[in-house]
Design a protein around this motif. Structure first.
Motif, short mmCIF file in Angstrom:
data_model
loop_
_atom_site.label_atom_id
_atom_site.label_comp_id
_atom_site.label_asym_id
_atom_site.label_seq_id
_atom_site.Cartn_x
_atom_site.Cartn_y
_atom_site.Cartn_z
N LEU A 1 0.84 -1.19 0.00
CA LEU A 1 0.00 0.00 0.00
C LEU A 1 0.88 1.24 0.00
CD1 LEU A 1 -2.87 1.22 0.24
CD2 LEU A 1 -2.56 1.21 2.72
N PHE A 2 0.81 2.01 -1.08
CA PHE A 2 1.53 3.27 -1.16
C PHE A 2 0.68 4.38 -0.55
CE2 PHE A 2 4.04 0.99 -4.22
CZ PHE A 2 5.27 1.64 -4.27
N MET A 3 1.31 5.27 0.21
CA MET A 3 0.60 6.38 0.82
C MET A 3 1.31 7.69 0.54
SD MET A 3 -0.76 5.16 4.56
CE MET A 3 -1.66 6.72 4.71
N GLY A 4 0.55 8.74 0.29
CA GLY A 4 1.10 10.06 0.08
C GLY A 4 -0.03 11.07 -0.08
N ILE A 5 0.28 12.34 0.14
CA ILE A 5 -0.71 13.41 0.03
C ILE A 5 -0.14 14.50 -0.88
CG2 ILE A 5 -1.98 15.21 1.29
CD1 ILE A 5 -2.00 13.43 3.71
N GLY A 6 -1.00 15.16 -1.65
CA GLY A 6 -0.54 16.23 -2.53
C GLY A 6 0.33 15.70 -3.64
#
Length: 241
Positions: A113-118
């Motif tokens: 699961l890859f996570m990131g914002i913006g």
């Protein structure tokens, strides 16, 4: 600034104070103990315990840190040669060892699961696609407010965050730590909060830059390189299995 063990030692209300501080250093630096407690809806004792666990001997020392910690450069400049230099430094035994370690962790999983914002959310989406193209079941989560109460056991988290201080991401890491899910982060500093909380960090030397409107203008090229190299390494390992 705070280790994984220290973060785990924080009580739920103390974690609320910590995430508020990390998101609002400038404002917190001008608040007295009572004001900070009020905005976080906790007691003054909770604030002082949190500050102490963050490594400060006194509230005065904490306020001094808020005012004097190195600030992000507001003026944007693009230095191609610095990025090229950064990429060259990544062609080393140290990076290969860390990539091998990350690949070994991921090869034991059924889901990444890859996570990131913006901007980092866009790179996280590319990362999931890149891994999927190499035969690894991968998904992207660019919204940290999903319910993570039930998760597969054989999974790993890859967090993309240039600053390593994104409050929304930090707030969710406690769930993954409690579930003992391996976490790998790709960020600019081994000293960032997210790096300290993850099991493995792939850091790179590139400037964290924002323009005058506070939009993230940092280069994502090093992150893309690490993702692609890691994906290829995993592909080779799984082919040999």
């Amino acid at each position: 600034m705070i280790s994984k063990k220290q973060f785990e030692s924080l009580q739920p209300k103390e974690k609320n104070v910590f995430t508020y501080i990390m998101a609002n250093k400038d404002m917190a630096g001008y608040m007295n103990v009572r004001e900070l407690a009020q905005v976080c809806d906790v007691s003054t004792a909770t604030v002082l315990r949190c500050v102490h666990k963050m490594g400060f001997d006194s509230y005065h020392a904490f306020k001094y840190w808020c005012h004097h910690e190195e600030k992000d450069e507001k003026k944007f400049s693009y230095h191609k040669q610095r990025i090229i230099s950064c990429l060259r430094k990544m062609d080393s035994e140290l990076y290969q060892e860390r990539l091998e370690e990350a690949a070994s962790i991921i090869c034991e999983c059924e889901l990444v699961l890859f996570m990131g914002i913006g901007n980092s959310g866009g790179i996280a989406s590319y990362g999931a696609r890149c891994f999927s193209n190499k035969g690894m079941f991968s998904l992207c989560m660019d919204d940290p407010f999903y319910n993570f109460s039930r998760m597969p056991k054989k999974m790993a988290i890859i967090i993309c965050s240039v600053s390593g201080e994104t409050p929304e991401i930090i707030r969710r890491l406690d769930t993954f730590i409690e579930a003992k899910i391996p976490m790998i982060c790709i960020t600019k500093s081994y000293e960032s909060t997210i790096a300290q909380l993850c099991d493995l960090t792939l850091a790179y030397e590139v400037e964290f830059q924002r323009n005058k409107d506070s939009f993230d203008m940092s280069s994502q090229i090093p992150t893309v390189l690490l993702i692609e190299e890691l994906a290829h390494m995993i592909y080779e390992k799984r082919t040999e299995m």
